[in-house]
Design a protein around this motif. Structure first.
Motif, short mmCIF file in Angstrom:
data_model
loop_
_atom_site.label_atom_id
_atom_site.label_comp_id
_atom_site.label_asym_id
_atom_site.label_seq_id
_atom_site.Cartn_x
_atom_site.Cartn_y
_atom_site.Cartn_z
N ALA A 31 0.84 -1.20 -0.06
CA ALA A 31 0.05 0.01 0.09
C ALA A 31 0.72 1.21 -0.11
CB ALA A 31 -1.13 0.09 1.20
N LEU A 36 -1.31 5.67 -6.70
CA LEU A 36 -2.67 5.22 -7.24
C LEU A 36 -2.78 4.97 -8.74
CD1 LEU A 36 -4.74 8.24 -5.87
CD2 LEU A 36 -5.40 5.83 -5.42
N GLU A 40 -8.43 3.35 -9.24
CA GLU A 40 -8.57 4.20 -7.89
C GLU A 40 -8.61 5.86 -7.91
OE1 GLU A 40 -5.94 1.62 -4.52
OE2 GLU A 40 -4.83 2.42 -6.37
N TRP A 44 -11.79 7.91 -6.87
CA TRP A 44 -11.28 8.73 -5.79
C TRP A 44 -11.98 10.37 -6.09
CZ3 TRP A 44 -10.53 9.36 -0.91
CH2 TRP A 44 -9.87 10.65 -0.37
N SER A 68 -15.57 2.73 1.07
CA SER A 68 -14.09 2.80 1.36
C SER A 68 -13.43 4.23 0.81
CB SER A 68 -13.16 1.54 0.43
OG SER A 68 -13.64 0.41 0.92
N ALA A 72 -11.67 6.48 3.16
CA ALA A 72 -10.12 6.99 2.98
C ALA A 72 -10.20 8.59 3.06
CB ALA A 72 -9.84 6.56 1.58
N ARG A 87 -5.13 4.16 1.60
CA ARG A 87 -5.54 2.70 1.77
C ARG A 87 -5.93 2.07 2.89
NH1 ARG A 87 -1.30 2.78 -2.36
NH2 ARG A 87 -2.55 2.87 -4.40
N VAL A 90 -9.18 0.03 3.82
CA VAL A 90 -9.00 -1.28 3.17
C VAL A 90 -8.31 -2.40 3.74
CG1 VAL A 90 -8.65 -2.42 0.77
CG2 VAL A 90 -9.55 0.02 1.05
N HIS A 133 -5.14 -4.19 -0.37
CA HIS A 133 -4.37 -2.93 -0.33
C HIS A 133 -4.52 -1.89 -1.44
CE1 HIS A 133 -1.59 -5.58 -2.87
NE2 HIS A 133 -1.27 -4.22 -3.37
N GLU A 134 -5.89 -2.09 -2.25
CA GLU A 134 -6.12 -1.33 -3.13
C GLU A 134 -7.44 -0.63 -2.66
OE1 GLU A 134 -6.91 -2.67 -7.16
OE2 GLU A 134 -4.68 -3.17 -7.48
N LEU A 135 -7.69 0.53 -3.08
CA LEU A 135 -8.67 1.52 -2.67
C LEU A 135 -10.11 0.93 -3.39
CD1 LEU A 135 -9.58 3.69 -0.82
CD2 LEU A 135 -9.20 5.32 -2.78
N ARG A 136 -10.66 -0.41 -3.02
CA ARG A 136 -11.68 -0.90 -3.35
C ARG A 136 -12.52 -1.52 -2.29
NH1 ARG A 136 -10.80 -2.49 -9.12
NH2 ARG A 136 -8.61 -1.88 -9.65
#
Length: 182
Positions: A31, A36, A40, A44, A68, A72, A87, A90, A133-136
């Motif tokens: 992360a 990004l 993501e 965002w 998420s 964030a 992140r 997540v 570790h992804e913004l999902r």
């Protein structure tokens, strides 16, 4: 014979702990390491930097993973504009998912060993680690889903209708919905 069995149990639990700790460390490491990327950044900037009436305009990005993304915003305020700050929700849901999965498997199988194996295998799963570790919203969705099943098991075990468990189950279903769509 008992000393050999005790030694084997210690090795088993130690190896599970090493795998889980390694998985958690890799979540933070990747992360922090990854910038990004397109999806993501698109989610965002489209869903957090627009006015309310423009959020639902047609675009190629569906309103996914917004729970998420909005969490964030809080972690960025607390931890700064870094990969971990962006992140952290997540990652937290990924870690909590392993704990909830351990509790669920332990409850269903009545075996502490099987629960440890399940949590360890979850942290050895490359897809779970990647999306934790992804913004999902996948790790938060998995967390709410496992908690729904855990709550359902508790409801099926009890003879009386516990209203608190029904309310928790309803809130967890809402959490499942909000984890991917909003």
């Amino acid at each position: 014979m008992n000393t050999q069995l005790e030694g084997a149990k210690k090795i088993f639990y130690a190896s599970g702990l090493v795998a889980i700790a390694g998985g958690i460390l890799s979540l933070f490491y990747y992360a922090y390491l990854m910038p990004l990327h397109g999806d993501e950044a698109g989610w965002w900037f489209h869903y957090t930097n627009r006015s309310y009436q423009h959020r639902f305009m047609f675009n190629h990005l569906d309103p996914n993973h917004t729970f998420s993304i909005y969490l964030a915003k809080i972690s960025l305020w607390m931890f700064g504009n870094t990969g971990i700050g962006l992140r952290l929700p997540v990652i937290a849901f990924g870690i909590l998912s392993a704990g909830a999965f351990y509790l669920f498997v332990k409850k269903v199988t009545s075996s502490n060993v099987t629960g440890v194996v399940a949590a360890t295998l979850l942290f050895l799963n490359p897809f779970f680690l990647h999306y934790s570790h992804e913004l999902r919203g996948y790790s938060s969705y998995f967390f709410f889903l496992v908690c729904c099943y855990l709550c359902l098991v508790h409801l099926l075990e009890k003879e009386d209708n516990n209203r608190a468990l029904w309310v928790i189950l309803f809130l967890l279903f809402i959490g499942c919905y909000v984890a991917n769509l909003a």
